[in-house]
Write a protein that holds these residues in place. Structure first.
Motif, PDB file in Angstrom:
ATOM      1  N   SER A 120       0.833  -1.204   0.000  1.00 31.87           N
ATOM      2  CA  SER A 120       0.000   0.000   0.000  1.00 31.87           C
ATOM      3  C   SER A 120       0.865   1.250   0.000  1.00 31.87           C
ATOM      4  O   SER A 120       2.057   1.202   0.308  1.00 31.87           O
ATOM      5  CB  SER A 120      -0.885   0.030   1.253  1.00 31.87           C
ATOM      6  OG  SER A 120      -1.706  -1.097   1.317  1.00 31.87           O
ATOM      7  N   CYS A 121       0.212   2.367  -0.303  1.00 33.23           N
ATOM      8  CA  CYS A 121       0.879   3.661  -0.200  1.00 33.23           C
ATOM      9  C   CYS A 121      -0.162   4.755  -0.055  1.00 33.23           C
ATOM     10  O   CYS A 121      -1.350   4.539  -0.314  1.00 33.23           O
ATOM     11  CB  CYS A 121       1.767   3.930  -1.416  1.00 33.23           C
ATOM     12  SG  CYS A 121       0.893   3.984  -2.981  1.00 33.23           S
ATOM     13  N   GLU A 122       0.297   5.896   0.382  1.00 34.70           N
ATOM     14  CA  GLU A 122      -0.532   7.090   0.483  1.00 34.70           C
ATOM     15  C   GLU A 122       0.154   8.203  -0.288  1.00 34.70           C
ATOM     16  O   GLU A 122       1.377   8.356  -0.212  1.00 34.70           O
ATOM     17  CB  GLU A 122      -0.722   7.517   1.941  1.00 34.70           C
ATOM     18  CG  GLU A 122      -1.547   6.552   2.740  1.00 34.70           C
ATOM     19  CD  GLU A 122      -1.785   7.024   4.171  1.00 34.70           C
ATOM     20  OE1 GLU A 122      -1.127   7.993   4.625  1.00 34.70           O
ATOM     21  OE2 GLU A 122      -2.624   6.402   4.849  1.00 34.70           O
ATOM     22  N   GLY A 138      -0.409  -0.861 -11.569  1.00 33.77           N
ATOM     23  CA  GLY A 138      -1.425  -1.788 -11.084  1.00 33.77           C
ATOM     24  C   GLY A 138      -2.030  -1.460  -9.739  1.00 33.77           C
ATOM     25  O   GLY A 138      -2.888  -2.200  -9.245  1.00 33.77           O
ATOM     26  N   PHE A 139      -1.577  -0.370  -9.119  1.00 31.47           N
ATOM     27  CA  PHE A 139      -2.190   0.021  -7.850  1.00 31.47           C
ATOM     28  C   PHE A 139      -3.635   0.440  -8.100  1.00 31.47           C
ATOM     29  O   PHE A 139      -3.949   1.063  -9.107  1.00 31.47           O
ATOM     30  CB  PHE A 139      -1.433   1.190  -7.212  1.00 31.47           C
ATOM     31  CG  PHE A 139      -0.190   0.785  -6.471  1.00 31.47           C
ATOM     32  CD1 PHE A 139      -0.195   0.638  -5.100  1.00 31.47           C
ATOM     33  CD2 PHE A 139       0.993   0.550  -7.161  1.00 31.47           C
ATOM     34  CE1 PHE A 139       0.952   0.280  -4.410  1.00 31.47           C
ATOM     35  CE2 PHE A 139       2.145   0.182  -6.490  1.00 31.47           C
ATOM     36  CZ  PHE A 139       2.124   0.045  -5.118  1.00 31.47           C
ATOM     37  N   GLY A 162      -3.417   0.523  -3.257  1.00 29.24           N
ATOM     38  CA  GLY A 162      -2.862  -0.775  -2.925  1.00 29.24           C
ATOM     39  C   GLY A 162      -2.785  -1.674  -4.144  1.00 29.24           C
ATOM     40  O   GLY A 162      -3.541  -1.513  -5.103  1.00 29.24           O
ATOM     41  N   VAL A 163      -1.855  -2.617  -4.089  1.00 30.07           N
ATOM     42  CA  VAL A 163      -1.711  -3.614  -5.148  1.00 30.07           C
ATOM     43  C   VAL A 163      -1.460  -4.962  -4.479  1.00 30.07           C
ATOM     44  O   VAL A 163      -0.735  -5.051  -3.483  1.00 30.07           O
ATOM     45  CB  VAL A 163      -0.587  -3.247  -6.152  1.00 30.07           C
ATOM     46  CG1 VAL A 163       0.775  -3.169  -5.488  1.00 30.07           C
ATOM     47  CG2 VAL A 163      -0.574  -4.193  -7.343  1.00 30.07           C
ATOM     48  N   LEU A 164      -2.085  -5.995  -5.007  1.00 30.92           N
ATOM     49  CA  LEU A 164      -1.933  -7.347  -4.494  1.00 30.92           C
ATOM     50  C   LEU A 164      -0.835  -8.074  -5.279  1.00 30.92           C
ATOM     51  O   LEU A 164      -0.573  -7.757  -6.443  1.00 30.92           O
ATOM     52  CB  LEU A 164      -3.246  -8.117  -4.627  1.00 30.92           C
ATOM     53  CG  LEU A 164      -4.462  -7.500  -3.951  1.00 30.92           C
ATOM     54  CD1 LEU A 164      -5.708  -8.334  -4.245  1.00 30.92           C
ATOM     55  CD2 LEU A 164      -4.243  -7.355  -2.454  1.00 30.92           C
TER      56      LEU A 164
END
Length: 185
Positions: A120-122, A138-139, A162-164
């Motif tokens: 994840s990131c902000e 892809g986030f 977020g990206v899985l």
């Protein structure tokens, strides 16, 4: 961690502190951070001491063609839930394509080395270039924290992305083909 055509991530060391602080204090870098004041050497040293004693944070120097070009961090690494957050910033003289190469290596590290399920990131809402970059990789936008952050009396939204691991695996080869690998591209 290495992928020579795209650069490499190497663990940050005490020897990197001055360079990291110099880059971090450049107005165009710090204006996009939560902590946006100019960071003193003493403050930087205290921060680094905390990082070195933490088992849930990792900092790397991104090098391209053996030249340091940026910083990549993984924070709030949660081994049990297989997730973490990440951030990056480039040196002021980093060439076009540096962010893409850093992001590619960071995603590979997160999912293949750390074995995360999710990263994840902000991003502050005015940093539209980075929001677009993350989405390209892809986030998925998971939410917007409305007027969550205040600076100089103005409130800003924070984009949570977020990206899985499965999403990265599906997208990885396409991204690999799109990343510039030599100076001047």
């Amino acid at each position: 961690m290495s992928n020579s055509a795209y650069g490499r991530l190497r663990a940050a060391t005490d020897d990197d502190l001055t360079m990291m602080r110099n880059w971090r204090n450049i107005p165009s870098v710090r204006e996009k951070m939560y902590t946006w004041h100019e960071i003193s050497e003493e403050e930087h040293q205290r921060w680094w001491a905390k990082i070195k004693s933490s088992d849930n944070q990792r900092y790397f120097i991104y090098e391209y063609q053996d030249v340091p070009m940026g910083v990549v961090s993984f924070n709030s690494i949660d081994v049990g839930n297989e997730n973490a957050s990440w951030a990056f910033y480039a040196s002021p003289d980093a060439e076009r394509g540096t962010g893409s190469r850093m992001e590619f290596l960071a995603l590979d590290y997160a999912f293949f080395d750390l074995k995360l399920h999710k990263l994840s990131c902000e991003v502050l809402d005015f940093n539209t270039t980075v929001i677009r970059l993350h989405k390209k990789f892809g986030f998925v936008e998971e939410g917007i924290l409305r007027q969550q952050y205040q600076r100089d009396g103005t409130f800003y939204d924070i984009h949570r992305l977020g990206v899985l691991a499965s999403e990265w695996v599906d997208r990885r080869n396409d991204m690999l083909a799109s990343i510039p690998v030599s100076r001047g591209e």
